[in-house]
Design an enzyme around this catalytic site. Structure first.
Site, PDB file in Angstrom:
ATOM      1  N   ALA A   3       0.841  -1.213   0.000  1.00  0.00           N
ATOM      2  CA  ALA A   3       0.000   0.000   0.000  1.00  0.00           C
ATOM      3  C   ALA A   3       0.865   1.249   0.000  1.00  0.00           C
ATOM      4  O   ALA A   3       0.648   2.186  -0.781  1.00  0.00           O
ATOM      5  CB  ALA A   3      -0.928   0.002   1.210  1.00  0.00           C
ATOM      6  N   GLY A   4       1.872   1.253   0.879  1.00  0.00           N
ATOM      7  CA  GLY A   4       2.757   2.420   0.968  1.00  0.00           C
ATOM      8  C   GLY A   4       3.524   2.632  -0.331  1.00  0.00           C
ATOM      9  O   GLY A   4       3.720   3.766  -0.776  1.00  0.00           O
ATOM     10  N   ASP A   5       3.948   1.537  -0.941  1.00  0.00           N
ATOM     11  CA  ASP A   5       4.697   1.626  -2.207  1.00  0.00           C
ATOM     12  C   ASP A   5       3.802   2.159  -3.324  1.00  0.00           C
ATOM     13  O   ASP A   5       4.208   3.014  -4.115  1.00  0.00           O
ATOM     14  CB  ASP A   5       5.221   0.246  -2.629  1.00  0.00           C
ATOM     15  CG  ASP A   5       6.064  -0.408  -1.548  1.00  0.00           C
ATOM     16  OD1 ASP A   5       6.676   0.324  -0.758  1.00  0.00           O
ATOM     17  OD2 ASP A   5       6.091  -1.657  -1.504  1.00  0.00           O
TER      18      ASP A   5
HETATM   19  N1  LIG Z   1      -7.666   0.161   4.255  1.00  0.00           N
HETATM   20  C1  LIG Z   1      -7.362   1.186   3.441  1.00  0.00           C
HETATM   21  N2  LIG Z   1      -8.351   1.891   2.862  1.00  0.00           N
HETATM   22  C2  LIG Z   1      -8.089   2.914   2.016  1.00  0.00           C
HETATM   23  N3  LIG Z   1      -6.840   3.321   1.707  1.00  0.00           N
HETATM   24  C3  LIG Z   1      -5.805   2.662   2.262  1.00  0.00           C
HETATM   25  C4  LIG Z   1      -6.002   1.566   3.159  1.00  0.00           C
HETATM   26  N4  LIG Z   1      -4.795   1.120   3.554  1.00  0.00           N
HETATM   27  C5  LIG Z   1      -3.885   1.893   2.927  1.00  0.00           C
HETATM   28  N5  LIG Z   1      -4.482   2.828   2.161  1.00  0.00           N
HETATM   29  C6  LIG Z   1      -3.825   3.851   1.327  1.00  0.00           C
HETATM   30  O1  LIG Z   1      -2.459   3.490   1.153  1.00  0.00           O
HETATM   31  C7  LIG Z   1      -1.603   4.444   1.790  1.00  0.00           C
HETATM   32  C8  LIG Z   1      -0.446   3.711   2.425  1.00  0.00           C
HETATM   33  O2  LIG Z   1      -0.919   2.817   3.398  1.00  0.00           O
HETATM   34  P1  LIG Z   1      -0.201   2.662   4.818  1.00  0.00           P
HETATM   35  O3  LIG Z   1      -0.859   1.519   5.503  1.00  0.00           O
HETATM   36  O4  LIG Z   1      -0.229   3.954   5.543  1.00  0.00           O
HETATM   37  O5  LIG Z   1       1.330   2.375   4.389  1.00  0.00           O
HETATM   38  P2  LIG Z   1       2.298   1.116   4.555  1.00  0.00           P
HETATM   39  O6  LIG Z   1       1.854   0.103   3.558  1.00  0.00           O
HETATM   40  O7  LIG Z   1       3.642   1.654   4.213  1.00  0.00           O
HETATM   41  O8  LIG Z   1       2.186   0.676   5.991  1.00  0.00           O
HETATM   42  C9  LIG Z   1      -2.486   5.214   2.768  1.00  0.00           C
HETATM   43  O9  LIG Z   1      -1.997   6.518   2.987  1.00  0.00           O
HETATM   44  C10 LIG Z   1      -3.809   5.204   2.030  1.00  0.00           C
HETATM   45  O10 LIG Z   1      -3.820   6.214   1.055  1.00  0.00           O
HETATM   46  O1  LIG Z   2       3.679  -2.904   2.251  1.00  0.00           O
HETATM   47  P1  LIG Z   2       4.714  -1.821   2.047  1.00  0.00           P
HETATM   48  O2  LIG Z   2       5.299  -1.344   3.348  1.00  0.00           O
HETATM   49  O3  LIG Z   2       4.249  -0.706   1.189  1.00  0.00           O
HETATM   50  O4  LIG Z   2       5.959  -2.447   1.240  1.00  0.00           O
HETATM   51  C1  LIG Z   2       6.339  -3.811   1.350  1.00  0.00           C
HETATM   52  C2  LIG Z   2       7.659  -3.902   2.053  1.00  0.00           C
HETATM   53  O5  LIG Z   2       7.512  -3.373   3.341  1.00  0.00           O
HETATM   54  C3  LIG Z   2       8.096  -5.350   2.148  1.00  0.00           C
HETATM   55  O6  LIG Z   2       9.390  -5.424   2.731  1.00  0.00           O
HETATM   56  C4  LIG Z   2       8.162  -6.005   0.783  1.00  0.00           C
HETATM   57  O7  LIG Z   2       8.484  -7.366   0.954  1.00  0.00           O
HETATM   58  C5  LIG Z   2       6.833  -5.853   0.067  1.00  0.00           C
HETATM   59  O8  LIG Z   2       6.912  -6.405  -1.212  1.00  0.00           O
HETATM   60  C6  LIG Z   2       6.444  -4.411  -0.027  1.00  0.00           C
HETATM   61  O9  LIG Z   2       7.391  -3.708  -0.781  1.00  0.00           O
END
Ligand SMILES: Nc1ncnc2c1ncn2[C@@H]1O[C@H](COP(=O)(O)OP(=O)(O)O)[C@@H](O)[C@H]1O
Ligand SMILES: O=P([O-])([O-])O[C@@H]1[C@@H](O)[C@H](O)[C@@H](O)[C@H](O)[C@@H]1O
Length: 381
Positions: free
Chosen positions: A243-245
């Site tokens: 999601a973050g990526d």
């Molecule tokens: N359950 C969700 N519903 C809607 N958008 C989401 C959800 N989870 C993630 N996102 C979107 O993806 C972005 C990154 O998710 P996040 O969980 O904060 O990052 P990471 O994957 O790095 O932990 C959020 O800022 C949001 O825009």
């Molecule tokens: O979920 P996220 O934090 O955006 O990013 C994830 C990384 O944290 C993880 O190490 C990798 O194996 C996944 O393929 C993805 O890149």
């Protein structure tokens, strides 16, 4: 009139505008001691997936081992003596609902770091330092800063350390890393809310723009003189991986195409929300992508009419930002059935997987194939 030579020159400039640096990896998703899916992973793969969807070209530097099993758009450097980086993601359904705190990551295999000498000898307008397994070294980021006008860094590339016995990912304070002195030369630092506690946001925002993502709540942008919350999109979360990526891919793709920071962050939220609805690397609906691309162009022109500033990053919420959100919400509604029509097919799997109940992965009990990458993402429920 634009001549063929001018058009070719313009095209080659476009082609080399973004440099993505980070290793591809193999992801294994595990729940209740059972493998639920294996797929292509690594921030570089999720980001280039969004770039491809939005027709944003890039160069990508990634290293893999001889065992790398996916066909990808941007050929990685293969190190014949090493294995590809592997992450095991353990999901515990009990603790905090579906949030990321439920995920424990273990790096069970690490490929080679990416060194300054692995980077191309050309200049780029934008660089993205997006390592996942400690492959980006301080000197690599420094080299990126030298060859790119603006560098975007994901904090996960900077603060991860790995348990020497089982590879469990732990985070260290940003100020304790060799990356800290480089922050004043970074354009944007992205962190999840879980990672953001490992830096002093109030300090870091004096040097560079900080974007903190917060799952279903969207994200917040901090810069020297202000901060702005950016609205989320409603999603039916199936797998939080990437999601973050995907957010970062959408965000930077928006900036590359000339959007102001708040609009680009909205595009980031859109792709983050689309990503969590699918297991592994998401496949985006082509009609949705076309609508988004058209709207981004329209939005860019609309903002050009209002904006006077020539700053590299424009932070203030542009006129029509809420309408842009409303448009993207509407565009997003077209996805579900059109993806299922062509995506949820069942190529045979060679992986042996145990079958158990899967609280997090409850929607589509099938295997998933992504046409961009030849190998299917394998999943069992
Ligand atoms: N359950 C969700 N519903 C809607 N958008 C989401 C959800 N989870 C993630 N996102 C979107 O993806 C972005 C990154 O998710 P996040 O969980 O904060 O990052 P990471 O994957 O790095 O932990 C959020 O800022 C949001 O825009
Ligand atoms: O979920 P996220 O934090 O955006 O990013 C994830 C990384 O944290 C993880 O190490 C990798 O194996 C996944 O393929 C993805 O890149």
């Amino acid at each position: 009139m634009v001549t063929t030579a001018e058009s070719a020159a313009h095209k080659s400039q476009q082609q080399s505008r973004v440099l993505i640096v980070g290793n591809y990896c193999h992801d294994v998703l595990i729940q209740n001691n059972a493998v639920k899916a294996v797929s292509l992973g690594g921030a570089a793969s999720f980001i280039s997936n969004v770039f491809n969807g939005l027709s944003v070209s890039c160069n990508l530097v990634s290293k893999v081992g001889e065992d790398f099993k996916y066909t990808v758009s941007y050929t990685p450097i293969v190190i014949p003596t090493l294995k590809t980086t592997v992450f095991h993601s353990y999901f515990d359904p009990g603790l905090h609902g579906n949030d990321h705190q439920d995920r424990i990551l273990k790096r069970v295999c690490a490929c080679d770091p990416i060194r300054p000498s692995d980077l191309p000898d050309t200049r780029f307008k934008y660089g993205m330092g997006v390592g996942v397994g400690g492959e980006i070294l301080p000197e690599t980021l420094e080299r990126m800063i030298e060859i790119c006008d603006v560098v975007f860094a994901d904090i996960q590339a900077l603060i991860r350390v790995f348990d020497s016995v089982d590879g469990t990912v732990k985070l260290v304070k940003l100020e304790e890393t060799g990356f800290y002195p480089l922050l004043p030369r970074i354009g944007v630092l992205k962190a999840s809310s879980e990672e953001a506690v490992f830096m002093d946001v109030e300090e870091v925002r004096k040097w560079c723009c900080v974007v903190v993502t917060n799952g279903k709540h969207g994200c917040k942008v901090y810069w020297k003189d202000g901060e702005l919350g950016i609205s989320p999109f409603l999603a039916n979360q199936d797998d939080p991986t990437g999601a973050g990526d995907s957010f970062f891919g959408g965000f930077v793709a928006g900036l590359v195409q000339g959007l102001a920071v708040p609009d680009a962050a909205l595009l980031g939220n859109l792709f983050g929300s689309l990503s969590v609805e699918q297991v592994g690397l998401p496949k985006f609906d082509t009609r949705l992508l076309q609508r988004v691309k058209d709207e981004v162009q329209r939005r860019k022109m609309q903002c050009l009419l209002h904006e006077k500033s020539d700053d590299e990053l424009k932070f203030l919420r542009p006129v029509g930002h809420e309408q842009f959100h409303t448009f993207l919400v509407a565009a997003r509604l077209i996805t579900p059935c059109s993806i299922e029509e062509h995506q949820w097919n069942s190529p045979s799997s060679t992986m042996e997987m145990e079958q158990t109940a899967v609280p997090h992965y409850t929607k589509q009990p099938k295997l998933l194939a992504n046409p961009m990458y030849e190998e299917p993402i394998q999943r069992v429920e």
